[in-house]
Design an enzyme around this catalytic site. Structure first.
Site, PDB file in Angstrom:
ATOM      1  N   ASN A 152       0.795  -1.234   0.000  1.00  0.00           N
ATOM      2  CA  ASN A 152       0.000   0.000   0.000  1.00  0.00           C
ATOM      3  C   ASN A 152       0.828   1.285   0.000  1.00  0.00           C
ATOM      4  OD1 ASN A 152       0.798  -0.630   2.587  1.00  0.00           O
ATOM      5  ND2 ASN A 152      -1.093   0.055   3.551  1.00  0.00           N
ATOM      6  N   PRO A 230      -1.014 -12.924   9.623  1.00  0.00           N
ATOM      7  CA  PRO A 230      -0.555 -14.304   9.345  1.00  0.00           C
ATOM      8  C   PRO A 230       0.892 -14.352   8.860  1.00  0.00           C
ATOM      9  CG  PRO A 230      -2.755 -13.956   8.451  1.00  0.00           C
ATOM     10  CD  PRO A 230      -2.287 -12.620   8.934  1.00  0.00           C
ATOM     11  N   GLU A 249       5.278  -4.631  11.666  1.00  0.00           N
ATOM     12  CA  GLU A 249       4.194  -3.651  11.447  1.00  0.00           C
ATOM     13  C   GLU A 249       3.073  -4.399  10.738  1.00  0.00           C
ATOM     14  OE1 GLU A 249       3.832  -0.754  12.531  1.00  0.00           O
ATOM     15  OE2 GLU A 249       5.831  -0.185  13.181  1.00  0.00           O
ATOM     16  N   CYS A 283      -3.304   0.276   6.930  1.00  0.00           N
ATOM     17  CA  CYS A 283      -3.289  -0.657   8.063  1.00  0.00           C
ATOM     18  C   CYS A 283      -3.972  -0.095   9.300  1.00  0.00           C
ATOM     19  CB  CYS A 283      -1.851  -1.010   8.386  1.00  0.00           C
ATOM     20  SG  CYS A 283      -0.834   0.457   8.623  1.00  0.00           S
ATOM     21  N   GLU A 380      -9.866  -7.946   9.395  1.00  0.00           N
ATOM     22  CA  GLU A 380      -9.337  -6.840   8.596  1.00  0.00           C
ATOM     23  C   GLU A 380      -9.760  -7.041   7.137  1.00  0.00           C
ATOM     24  OE1 GLU A 380      -5.101  -6.646   7.718  1.00  0.00           O
ATOM     25  OE2 GLU A 380      -5.144  -4.494   8.080  1.00  0.00           O
ATOM     26  N   LYS A 450      -0.501  -6.020  20.845  1.00  0.00           N
ATOM     27  CA  LYS A 450      -1.199  -7.298  20.629  1.00  0.00           C
ATOM     28  C   LYS A 450      -0.755  -7.900  19.283  1.00  0.00           C
ATOM     29  CE  LYS A 450      -5.645  -6.811  22.219  1.00  0.00           C
ATOM     30  NZ  LYS A 450      -6.884  -6.008  22.434  1.00  0.00           N
ATOM     31  N   GLU A 457       8.107   2.092  14.393  1.00  0.00           N
ATOM     32  CA  GLU A 457       8.811   2.798  13.336  1.00  0.00           C
ATOM     33  C   GLU A 457       8.708   4.288  13.620  1.00  0.00           C
ATOM     34  OE1 GLU A 457       7.224   0.984   9.601  1.00  0.00           O
ATOM     35  OE2 GLU A 457       9.178  -0.009   9.618  1.00  0.00           O
TER      36      GLU A 457
HETATM   37  P1  NAD Z   1       1.270  -9.803   3.151  1.00  0.00           P
HETATM   38  O1  NAD Z   1       1.437 -10.244   4.565  1.00  0.00           O
HETATM   39  O2  NAD Z   1       0.558 -10.703   2.227  1.00  0.00           O
HETATM   40  O3  NAD Z   1       2.711  -9.555   2.486  1.00  0.00           O
HETATM   41  C1  NAD Z   1       3.620  -8.626   3.041  1.00  0.00           C
HETATM   42  C2  NAD Z   1       5.010  -8.938   2.523  1.00  0.00           C
HETATM   43  O4  NAD Z   1       5.464 -10.154   3.105  1.00  0.00           O
HETATM   44  C3  NAD Z   1       5.104  -9.122   1.006  1.00  0.00           C
HETATM   45  O5  NAD Z   1       6.284  -8.500   0.550  1.00  0.00           O
HETATM   46  C4  NAD Z   1       5.192 -10.637   0.851  1.00  0.00           C
HETATM   47  O6  NAD Z   1       5.851 -11.054  -0.321  1.00  0.00           O
HETATM   48  C5  NAD Z   1       5.978 -11.016   2.084  1.00  0.00           C
HETATM   49  N1  NAD Z   1       5.807 -12.394   2.550  1.00  0.00           N
HETATM   50  C6  NAD Z   1       4.739 -13.199   2.411  1.00  0.00           C
HETATM   51  N2  NAD Z   1       4.972 -14.388   3.011  1.00  0.00           N
HETATM   52  C7  NAD Z   1       6.203 -14.312   3.564  1.00  0.00           C
HETATM   53  C8  NAD Z   1       7.010 -15.218   4.328  1.00  0.00           C
HETATM   54  N3  NAD Z   1       6.566 -16.433   4.679  1.00  0.00           N
HETATM   55  N4  NAD Z   1       8.220 -14.805   4.747  1.00  0.00           N
HETATM   56  C9  NAD Z   1       8.681 -13.562   4.434  1.00  0.00           C
HETATM   57  N5  NAD Z   1       7.970 -12.683   3.694  1.00  0.00           N
HETATM   58  C10 NAD Z   1       6.743 -13.047   3.277  1.00  0.00           C
HETATM   59  O7  NAD Z   1       0.619  -8.362   3.208  1.00  0.00           O
HETATM   60  P2  NAD Z   1       0.074  -7.467   2.013  1.00  0.00           P
HETATM   61  O8  NAD Z   1      -1.188  -8.099   1.520  1.00  0.00           O
HETATM   62  O9  NAD Z   1       1.157  -7.176   1.066  1.00  0.00           O
HETATM   63  O10 NAD Z   1      -0.266  -6.103   2.765  1.00  0.00           O
HETATM   64  C11 NAD Z   1      -1.440  -5.893   3.466  1.00  0.00           C
HETATM   65  C12 NAD Z   1      -1.222  -6.125   4.947  1.00  0.00           C
HETATM   66  O11 NAD Z   1      -0.153  -5.293   5.414  1.00  0.00           O
HETATM   67  C13 NAD Z   1      -2.436  -5.727   5.754  1.00  0.00           C
HETATM   68  O12 NAD Z   1      -2.661  -6.675   6.763  1.00  0.00           O
HETATM   69  C14 NAD Z   1      -2.023  -4.388   6.365  1.00  0.00           C
HETATM   70  O13 NAD Z   1      -2.692  -4.054   7.544  1.00  0.00           O
HETATM   71  C15 NAD Z   1      -0.563  -4.598   6.583  1.00  0.00           C
HETATM   72  N6  NAD Z   1       0.132  -3.315   6.700  1.00  0.00           N
HETATM   73  C16 NAD Z   1       0.607  -2.930   7.920  1.00  0.00           C
HETATM   74  C17 NAD Z   1       1.226  -1.697   8.070  1.00  0.00           C
HETATM   75  C18 NAD Z   1       1.745  -1.227   9.409  1.00  0.00           C
HETATM   76  O14 NAD Z   1       2.555  -0.313   9.418  1.00  0.00           O
HETATM   77  N7  NAD Z   1       1.334  -1.804  10.524  1.00  0.00           N
HETATM   78  C19 NAD Z   1       1.370  -0.860   6.962  1.00  0.00           C
HETATM   79  C20 NAD Z   1       0.888  -1.291   5.729  1.00  0.00           C
HETATM   80  C21 NAD Z   1       0.267  -2.525   5.608  1.00  0.00           C
END
Ligand code: NAD
Length: 483
Positions: A152, A230, A249, A283, A380, A450, A457
């Site tokens: 995002n 997850p 995050e 997020c 979510e 949690k 960050e």
């Molecule tokens: P995602 O968890 O599917 O993927 C995130 C990243 O992790 C991707 O680059 C993916 O390739 C990588 N990945 C996937 N499996 C992995 C593994 N087993 N080991 C290492 N890397 C792995 O998330 P998404 O769909 O890309 O993004 C949406 C999610 O991100 C939402 O849940 C959102 O809330 C969260 N998010 C959190 C923040 C925050 O700052 N807290 C900011 C933006 C998005």
């Protein structure tokens, strides 16, 4: 604009290609068209990136903080000077409207580089007097950090992780989301242009398997993930097996409480910012909107009216204020949640359908009469779907607001100052807002409690997560041994 990158990866100060890796198409969310292609990192590319980051780390850490800081601040200046070009690219990568990207992405990345560039020179240890003896501490880098991004905010995430890591004397290998691979390459290119030595900031592309390979690599000292819960659980477990430092995050399902006495117009603005900015793909969004009964109908009426003013269209057009979802897959996921909301008895107030045009557009959607047990109130969604829940009493709504595994953010709208601070103190969330929503200045810590995360960050707090303290005991007299 040329959206096909020079090559898939940026390693050792140069673009690097290896077409043996699985191809990843870059799709413009506003049209569904393929606008570029990168290749997932092969084991050879992963090795090259880590070798490069490892080799550069000692030299980078040996530079003074002032020198490192100057490079980061120069990179911030370049980002700002190229804001238009980078914003257009961010819009191609994510589909977010240029109206947003031009003020919130490269600019936020530049803020991080400027802020941590400014802090770099002041990262010192301390002197602890112990009578004649003393201890001094050294603040040392962790080594090689791996950053893994969500889709995002591809420019922002690349900078939010890179800036504090580099300020502390670490080097980084960053893996962007496979859905938005373009922007991080520009961040790497700009850091190099600003004077970061080869290997200090590298980018490799790939799916989750590349992320997993990086996380379990013994040459990696720290993993910083932005992603879903997850994925966070998997990455945290893999990093723990090797005692690596982590920042997580993760996702959220944050509460936004609107009391009867709130300024209605401001509360509606906050709810829009907390649910529909970036088409709801944020997020920290406050997607469980608890509205006190006295203001509920007025809130829904004004909200619907304001949503009718959203300009849905070509996200590159500066007039467009509401863009598409990032991908076909995410659109289907969100449509599934909208169907569940209807099946489980929530009242659809507005939206709910795909917009009749190419690309992955969904209408801004509001459900009312949502109850705590409904799927749309518990999971979510990560799309433009707001769930409005009723409440009467503060104590009751606080218990309900906190009844979730998530704890990323929370907000309250009220004119009662005492109540505002009491509610903020009672939230089980890492980032809270009073009479506002979704502000994320680099000066303030950002992160969750949690299941929403570990570590913070931004702000000085991030320094703790990208450095470690060494104590050095200095005895001025002789050692007294018992024998
Ligand atoms: P995602 O968890 O599917 O993927 C995130 C990243 O992790 C991707 O680059 C993916 O390739 C990588 N990945 C996937 N499996 C992995 C593994 N087993 N080991 C290492 N890397 C792995 O998330 P998404 O769909 O890309 O993004 C949406 C999610 O991100 C939402 O849940 C959102 O809330 C969260 N998010 C959190 C923040 C925050 O700052 N807290 C900011 C933006 C998005």
């Amino acid at each position: 604009m040329q959206t096909q990158p020079t090559a898939s990866h940026f390693i050792g100060g140069a673009y690097v290609e290896d077409t043996a890796g699985t191809p990843i198409d870059v799709i413009y969310p506003a049209t569904g068209e393929v606008i570029g292609r990168v290749h997932s990192a092969t084991p050879a590319i992963i090795d090259q990136a880590l070798t490069s980051a490892r080799a550069a780390q000692a030299e980078w850490a040996a530079m003074t903080g002032t020198e490192r800081g100057r490079i980061l601040r120069r990179a911030a200046d370049i980002l700002r000077a190229r804001n238009h070009e980078l914003s257009v690219l961010e819009t191609y990568d994510t589909g977010k409207p240029y109206q947003e990207t031009s003020v919130a992405d490269a600019t936020s990345g530049a803020d991080a580089l400027e802020y941590f560039g400014g802090l770099a020179a002041s990262l010192t240890g301390e002197h602890i007097p112990l009578g004649e003896d003393w201890v001094y501490t050294r603040r040392e880098p962790l080594g090689v950090c791996v950053g893994i991004g969500a889709w995002n905010y591809p420019t922002q995430i690349a900078c939010w992780k890179g800036a504090p890591a580099l300020a502390c004397g670490n080097t980084m290998v960053f893996k962007p989301s496979e859905t938005t691979p373009l922007c991080a390459l520009k961040v790497a290119e700009i850091l190099h242009e600003a004077g970061a030595p080869a290997g200090v900031y590298n980018v490799v592309q790939g799916l989750g398997d590349v992320g997993a390979a990086l996380v379990s690599e013994p040459r990696v000292d720290k993993v910083s993930l932005t992603g879903s819960v997850p994925t966070g659980r998997k990455v945290y477990a893999a990093a723990a097996a090797e005692m690596k430092h982590v920042t997580m995050e993760l996702g959220g399902k944050s509460p936004l409480i609107i009391f009867d006495d709130a300024d209605l117009e401001n509360a509606v603005s906050g709810a829009i910012m907390g649910n529909f900015y970036s088409s709801g793909q944020v997020c920290s969004n406050g997607t469980r909107v608890f509205v006190q009964s006295g203001i509920k109908e007025a809130f829904l009426a004004r909200l619907t009216e304001r949503l009718g003013k959203a300009v849905i269209g070509d996200p590159q057009d500066p007039e467009t204020s509401f863009g598409p979802m990032v991908s076909a897959r995410q659109t289907e996921i969100v449509q599934g949640y909208i169907a569940k909301g209807q099946d489980e008895g929530a009242r659809l107030v507005t939206g709910g359908k795909r917009v009749e045009r190419d690309g992955f557009f969904l209408e801004p959607t509001v459900f009312a009469d949502v109850t705590d047990d409904m799927t749309i109130a518990r999971e979510e969604i990560f799309g433009p779907v707001m769930a409005v829940l009723d409440f009467e009493d503060e104590a009751d709504v606080m218990a309900r607001a906190n009844d979730t595994e998530f704890g990323l953010a929370a907000g309250v709208f009220t004119r009662d100052l005492t109540r505002a601070h009491r509610v903020a103190a009672g939230f089980e969330a890492g980032t809270c807002f009073i009479n506002s929503y979704n502000d994320a200045p680099v000066e303030a810590p950002f992160g969750g409690v949690k299941a929403s995360g570990v570590g913070r960050e931004n702000s000085k707090a991030a320094i703790e997560h990208y450095s470690q303290v060494k104590s050095v005991y200095v005895r001025m007299g002789d050692v007294e041994a018992p024998f």
